[in-house]
Design a protein around this motif. Structure first.
Motif, PDB file in Angstrom:
ATOM      1  N   PHE A 192       1.170  -1.195  -0.085  1.00  0.00           N
ATOM      2  CA  PHE A 192      -0.115   0.190   0.000  1.00  0.00           C
ATOM      3  C   PHE A 192       1.087   1.067   0.266  1.00  0.00           C
ATOM      4  N   ILE A 193       0.640   2.057  -1.337  1.00  0.00           N
ATOM      5  CA  ILE A 193       1.354   3.354  -1.579  1.00  0.00           C
ATOM      6  C   ILE A 193       0.769   4.850  -1.210  1.00  0.00           C
ATOM      7  N   ASP A 194       0.352   5.587  -0.148  1.00  0.00           N
ATOM      8  CA  ASP A 194      -0.530   6.440   0.123  1.00  0.00           C
ATOM      9  C   ASP A 194       0.651   7.890  -1.037  1.00  0.00           C
ATOM     10  N   GLY A 195       0.450   8.358  -2.043  1.00  0.00           N
ATOM     11  CA  GLY A 195       1.348   9.539  -2.306  1.00  0.00           C
ATOM     12  C   GLY A 195       2.585   8.832  -3.103  1.00  0.00           C
ATOM     13  N   TRP A 196       3.488   8.565  -2.661  1.00  0.00           N
ATOM     14  CA  TRP A 196       4.956   7.737  -3.692  1.00  0.00           C
ATOM     15  C   TRP A 196       5.757   7.260  -2.271  1.00  0.00           C
ATOM     16  N   PRO A 197       6.830   6.482  -3.061  1.00  0.00           N
ATOM     17  CA  PRO A 197       7.971   6.427  -1.984  1.00  0.00           C
ATOM     18  C   PRO A 197       9.088   7.232  -1.662  1.00  0.00           C
ATOM     19  N   SER A 198       9.654   7.016  -0.679  1.00  0.00           N
ATOM     20  CA  SER A 198      10.704   7.593  -0.250  1.00  0.00           C
ATOM     21  C   SER A 198      11.948   7.378  -0.911  1.00  0.00           C
ATOM     22  N   ASP A 199      11.681   6.116  -1.424  1.00  0.00           N
ATOM     23  CA  ASP A 199      13.327   5.386  -1.625  1.00  0.00           C
ATOM     24  C   ASP A 199      13.296   5.287  -3.491  1.00  0.00           C
ATOM     25  N   ASN A 206       5.244 -12.916  -5.513  1.00  0.00           N
ATOM     26  CA  ASN A 206       4.068 -11.990  -6.434  1.00  0.00           C
ATOM     27  C   ASN A 206       3.963 -10.306  -5.652  1.00  0.00           C
ATOM     28  N   VAL A 207       4.026  -8.977  -6.215  1.00  0.00           N
ATOM     29  CA  VAL A 207       4.269  -7.986  -6.067  1.00  0.00           C
ATOM     30  C   VAL A 207       2.599  -7.530  -5.924  1.00  0.00           C
ATOM     31  N   PHE A 208       1.761  -7.190  -5.558  1.00  0.00           N
ATOM     32  CA  PHE A 208       1.227  -6.230  -6.061  1.00  0.00           C
ATOM     33  C   PHE A 208       1.346  -4.944  -5.307  1.00  0.00           C
ATOM     34  N   ILE A 209       0.804  -3.599  -6.199  1.00  0.00           N
ATOM     35  CA  ILE A 209       0.971  -2.638  -5.407  1.00  0.00           C
ATOM     36  C   ILE A 209      -0.607  -1.960  -5.691  1.00  0.00           C
ATOM     37  N   VAL A 210      -1.167  -0.928  -4.741  1.00  0.00           N
ATOM     38  CA  VAL A 210      -2.567  -1.075  -4.254  1.00  0.00           C
ATOM     39  C   VAL A 210      -1.941   0.915  -3.937  1.00  0.00           C
ATOM     40  N   SER A 211      -2.449   1.690  -5.432  1.00  0.00           N
ATOM     41  CA  SER A 211      -1.498   2.712  -4.482  1.00  0.00           C
ATOM     42  C   SER A 211      -3.394   4.240  -4.443  1.00  0.00           C
ATOM     43  N   VAL A 212      -3.033   5.068  -3.389  1.00  0.00           N
ATOM     44  CA  VAL A 212      -3.608   5.708  -3.061  1.00  0.00           C
ATOM     45  C   VAL A 212      -3.169   6.922  -3.158  1.00  0.00           C
ATOM     46  N   ALA A 213      -4.186   8.076  -4.228  1.00  0.00           N
ATOM     47  CA  ALA A 213      -4.184   8.988  -4.372  1.00  0.00           C
ATOM     48  C   ALA A 213      -2.693   9.359  -4.980  1.00  0.00           C
ATOM     49  N   LYS A 214      -2.817   9.731  -6.193  1.00  0.00           N
ATOM     50  CA  LYS A 214      -1.193   9.454  -6.974  1.00  0.00           C
ATOM     51  C   LYS A 214      -1.243  11.033  -6.768  1.00  0.00           C
ATOM     52  N   MET A 237      -6.755   3.047  -5.487  1.00  0.00           N
ATOM     53  CA  MET A 237      -7.970   4.290  -5.206  1.00  0.00           C
ATOM     54  C   MET A 237      -8.131   4.860  -5.292  1.00  0.00           C
ATOM     55  N   PRO A 238      -9.293   6.398  -4.895  1.00  0.00           N
ATOM     56  CA  PRO A 238      -8.864   7.680  -5.532  1.00  0.00           C
ATOM     57  C   PRO A 238      -8.025   7.865  -3.629  1.00  0.00           C
ATOM     58  N   ASN A 239      -8.666   7.314  -3.000  1.00  0.00           N
ATOM     59  CA  ASN A 239      -8.741   8.439  -1.778  1.00  0.00           C
ATOM     60  C   ASN A 239      -8.729   6.874  -0.463  1.00  0.00           C
ATOM     61  N   TRP A 240      -8.687   7.107   0.999  1.00  0.00           N
ATOM     62  CA  TRP A 240      -9.099   5.724   1.946  1.00  0.00           C
ATOM     63  C   TRP A 240     -10.631   5.973   2.311  1.00  0.00           C
ATOM     64  N   PHE A 241     -11.597   6.859   1.693  1.00  0.00           N
ATOM     65  CA  PHE A 241     -12.229   6.656   2.167  1.00  0.00           C
ATOM     66  C   PHE A 241     -13.760   5.704   1.069  1.00  0.00           C
ATOM     67  N   GLY A 242     -14.884   5.721   1.648  1.00  0.00           N
ATOM     68  CA  GLY A 242     -15.840   4.694   1.324  1.00  0.00           C
ATOM     69  C   GLY A 242     -14.980   3.292  -0.287  1.00  0.00           C
ATOM     70  N   THR A 243     -14.143   2.837   1.014  1.00  0.00           N
ATOM     71  CA  THR A 243     -12.790   2.042   0.218  1.00  0.00           C
ATOM     72  C   THR A 243     -13.903   0.373  -0.265  1.00  0.00           C
ATOM     73  N   THR A 244     -15.338   0.297   0.652  1.00  0.00           N
ATOM     74  CA  THR A 244     -16.090  -0.841   0.524  1.00  0.00           C
ATOM     75  C   THR A 244     -16.308  -1.860  -0.967  1.00  0.00           C
ATOM     76  N   LYS A 245     -15.723  -0.505  -1.730  1.00  0.00           N
ATOM     77  CA  LYS A 245     -16.929  -1.405  -2.814  1.00  0.00           C
ATOM     78  C   LYS A 245     -15.616  -2.189  -3.444  1.00  0.00           C
ATOM     79  N   TYR A 246     -13.890  -1.909  -3.117  1.00  0.00           N
ATOM     80  CA  TYR A 246     -12.784  -1.736  -3.653  1.00  0.00           C
ATOM     81  C   TYR A 246     -12.854  -3.265  -2.628  1.00  0.00           C
ATOM     82  N   VAL A 247     -12.934  -3.785  -2.326  1.00  0.00           N
ATOM     83  CA  VAL A 247     -12.373  -5.230  -1.496  1.00  0.00           C
ATOM     84  C   VAL A 247     -12.684  -5.691  -2.056  1.00  0.00           C
ATOM     85  N   LYS A 248     -13.347  -6.527  -2.504  1.00  0.00           N
ATOM     86  CA  LYS A 248     -13.755  -7.755  -3.666  1.00  0.00           C
ATOM     87  C   LYS A 248     -13.041  -7.868  -4.993  1.00  0.00           C
ATOM     88  N   PRO A 249     -13.317  -7.133  -5.494  1.00  0.00           N
ATOM     89  CA  PRO A 249     -12.141  -6.922  -6.567  1.00  0.00           C
ATOM     90  C   PRO A 249     -11.161  -7.101  -6.355  1.00  0.00           C
TER      91      PRO A 249
END
Length: 550
Positions: A273-280, A295-303, A333-345
Motif C-alpha cells: 500500500f502506497i499513499d502518494g509515492w515512496p521516498s526511496d 508476487n508483488v501487488f501495488i495498491v496506490s492511493v492518491a497518486k 484507489m482515489p482515497n481512503w474513504f468509501g473503500t468497501t467497493k474495492y475490497v472484493k475486486p
C-alpha cells in the motif's frame, strides 16, 4: 483497563464469573476451555480450571512469563510450568500491554513472537478451592444449564480455493498520517476478512513501512480471521519516511521462510500500500522480490498531482515494482474513504493463482542435469572435486517433488545414469547420492553422452513446466563430434553450460555451450579452480530463467 474494548473482543464463548470475589480464599476456580484466551477474562485476577488432554495445536501462546492477552491461558500455564498436560487450577493476573513478546520453547510448547499487544497477563499456580468446581464456560447466546455444553466446532479450515501466503505491507510514514493510517488498517481488515483465512486457506501477515521496516506479525501467528483483525487493530503508527523499497526488499528476503510459516508450493504474495509515492528506490526491491518468487501487488492511493511529480524519484515506480507490468498486479484507489467497493475486486485478484507468474523462480522451476566426465585422465581425487562442484550447485536450488529437479550422468566411452529427475525429491537425498557416485575411468566420448542424456534423462520430462539445463564438466578432448549432439540439445530447449578443466579444448567448450558463448562456457586449468565457477553457473541459470519468463 478492559472496559473500553472487552465488549467487542468477547465473541462466542465468554466467562460467567460467580458473585463471589474471584481469587479469595475458598473461591471455586472457573472451568475454561483449552482455547480460552486472556482477553476473555474480565477481572484483574481470576482463578480458573484448565482441562486435561488439550491438543497442543489449540495452544496459541505469545511471549514468555508475560503473555499477550490473545494467548491461550491453559497454553501459557503449561508453557510456564504452572500445570502439566493433565490440566489443573491456574491463577491469572491481568497486566498492561507491552512490546516485543519473546519466543521461547518450554515444556513442549513453542511460544511465538509478537511485536506489540495492548494487554497482557501472567499465570501462577492456582488453588483448587474448598468446594467442588461446578462452574462452566458458557456461551453468551444461551443460558447456563446443569449439563456441560458442547462447544460448537469453529470452522478453521478457511477458503481452500484461495491458498496463498500474503504479506500486507502497509504505509506507516508521516506521508499518510495517523488518520489515513487507521483508514488503511480498516481496509486491510476488510480484505483479510473476505479472503477466508484458515489453516487450509490463505495465511496473512503484516509489515509496516516507515523509516525502518517492522514485521508486525508473521504468517504463522494467526490462522483465523478474528485473530488477524485483533492483531491489525493493535498495530501502532510509526511515522518517518515512506521507505517502501527498503521494506519490500526486507519482506521478500525475511518474511517468507518455513520458520515464519511460509508453506511449500503456496504462492507468496506481497500487497504493498502506497499513499502518494515512496521516498526511496522501489525498482531494485521489485527485482529482488521476483528473484525470491514473490508476487508483488501495488495498491496506490492518491497518486501525486502534477505539481508534486518533481518530488517523485521515479514516476513509473508502480510498473517497475509489480510482478508483471500487465495491469493485473496494480490497483488504484482515489482515497481512503468509501473503500468497501474495492475490497472484493482486490480479493479476487489475490485468489487467482494461475495469474501468480512470479511464484516460479530459477530456484524452484528448473530441471538441471549434470554430465560428469569419468575418464581416466581425471583421476579419483579430482573426480571428487568434480562431485563437490556438482553438489555446490545442486544445493542452491529448492529441490522437491513440485520444485527443482536434479539428475546426473557419468560418461567415458559409455554412459551411466547415476540418477534421473524423478528418482529423488529432497535435497538431502540428492546430495547424498552425488557424494556416493563411484568413479568409472575410461575414454572420453562427450558427444554420445550428450545424446544419451537428451534422450534418456530429458526425454521423460519433456512435458515438464520447468526449464531444462545441462551442465557438462569435462577435462579433455572428446573422441567424437560434440557440435551435432549439442545443437540437437539446444533445439530441444535445453540450455547448456560447459565447464572445462586442464586439457579441455576451448573450441569444444564453445561448440557445446548455449549462446551467448562467453557466458555459458567456462575454463579452469586446475580442478581446484572449479569452486569459483559455482556462482557463475548459478547466476547464469537464474539469468536465463528470468529471460525465458519475459
Amino acid at each position: 483497563m478492559w472496559a473500553s474494548w472487552i465488549p467487542v473482543l468477547c465473541l462466542g464463548v465468554c466467562l460467567l464469573l460467580p458473585p463471589e470475589p474471584v481469587g479469595s480464599e475458598g473461591a471455586v476456580p472457573i472451568p475454561i476451555t483449552c482455547s480460552t484466551r486472556g482477553l476473555d477474562i474480565r477481572k484483574e485476577k481470576a482463578d480458573v480450571l484448565c482441562p486435561g488432554g488439550c491438543p497442543l495445536e489449540e495452544f496459541s501462546v505469545f511471549g514468555h512469563i508475560v503473555y499477550a492477552s490473545v494467548s491461550s491461558i491453559c497454553g501459557a500455564a503449561v508453557h510456564r510450568g504452572v500445570i502439566g498436560h493433565s490440566g489443573g487450577p491456574v491463577r491469572i493476573y491481568s497486566l498492561p500491554g507491552r512490546e516485543n513478546y519473546s519466543s521461547v520453547v518450554a515444556n513442549g510448547i513453542q511460544s511465538q513472537m509478537l511485536s506489540r499487544w495492548s494487554a497482557s497477563f501472567t499465570v501462577t499456580k492456582g488453588k483448587s478451592g474448598t468446594q467442588e468446581a461446578t462452574g462452566q464456560a458458557v456461551s453468551t447466546a444461551h443460558p447456563a444449564t446443569g449439563k456441560r455444553l458442547k462447544k460448537t466446532p469453529e470452522k478453521k479450515t478457511g477458503n481452500k480455493d484461495c491458498k496463498a501466503d500474503i504479506a500486507f505491507l502497509i504505509d506507516g510514514s508521516f506521508n499518510i498520517g495517523q488518520r489515513r493510517f487507521n483508514l488503511q488498517k480498516n481496509f486491510v481488515g476488510k480484505v483479510a476478512l473476505m479472503l477466508g483465512i484458515g489453516t487450509e486457506g490463505p495465511h496473512v501477515g503484516l509489515v509496516q513501512a516507515s523509516e525502518h521496516p517492522k514485521i508486525e506479525f508473521y504468517l504463522k501467528n494467526f490462522t483465523s480471521a478474528k485473530d488477524v483483525l485483533f492483531a491489525i487493530k493493535e498495530v501502532a503508527f510509526r511515522g518517518g519516511n515512506s521507505n517502501t523499497g527498503k521494506a519490500l526488499k526486507h519482506t521478500a528476503q525475511k518474511f517468507f521462510t518455513t520458520d515464519t510459516g511460509a508453506r511449500k508450493g503456496i504462492p507468496k504474495v506481497v500487497v504493498v500500500f502506497i499513499d502518494g509515492w515512496p521516498s526511496d528506490d522501489i525498482e531494485e526491491a521489485g527485482i529482488v522480490a521476483r528473484e525470491f518468487g514473490v508476487n508483488v501487488f501495488i495498491v496506490s492511493v492518491a497518486k501525486p498531482i502534477p505539481e508534486e511529480l518533481g518530488m517523485v524519484q521515479d514516476v513509473a515506480f508502480v510498473d517497475k515494482a509489480v510482478c508483471r507490468n500487465n495491469g493485473f498486479f496494480s490497483y488504484h484507489m482515489p482515497n481512503w474513504f468509501g473503500t468497501t467497493k474495492y475490497v472484493k475486486p482486490l480479493v479476487q485478484k489475490l485468489c487467482t493463482h494461475e495469474q501468480m507468474m512470479c511464484s516460479k523462480t530459477c530456484y524452484n522451476s528448473v530441471n538441471i542435469a549434470f554430465l560428469i566426465d569419468g575418464s581416466s585422465s581425471v583421476g579419483e581425487s579430482n573426480f571428487r572435486l568434480m562431485l563437490e562442484f556438482v553438489s555446490n550447485i545442486a544445493k542452491t536450488f529448492e529441490i522437491s517433488d513440485i520444485g527443482a529437479k536434479i539428475a546426473a550422468v557419468q560418461f567415458t566411452y559409455d554412459q551411466r545414469t547415476e540418477f534421473s529427475f524423478t528418482d529423488y525429491s529432497t535435497k538431502e537425498n540428492v546430495l547424498a547420492v552425488i557424494r556416493n557416485i563411484s568413479y568409472m575411468s575410461g575414454g572420453t566420448a562427450t558427444g554420445d553422452a550428450i545424446s544419451f542424456t537428451v534422450r534418456n534423462v530429458f526425454g521423460p520430462v519433456r512435458d515438464s513446466p520447468n526449464k531444462n539445463f545441462l551442465v557438462i564438466v569435462t577435462d579433455g578432448q572428446s573422441y567424437d563430434d560434440v557440435r551435432g549432439p549439442a545443437a540437437a540439445a539446444h533445439d530441444a530447449g535445453i540450455t547448456i553450460f560447459s565447464v572445462g578443466v586442464a586439457w579441455a579444448p576451448l573450441d569444444d567448450l564453445k561448440d557445446m555451450a548455449s549462446k551467448p558463448k562467453e557466458s555459458h562456457a567456462f575454463f579452469t586449468r586446475e580442478f581446484t579452480g572449479l569452486e569459483p565457477i559455482v556462482s557463475d553457473v548459478i547466476r547464469g541459470i537464474c539469468r536465463d530463467f528470468l529471460e525465458s519468463q519475459q
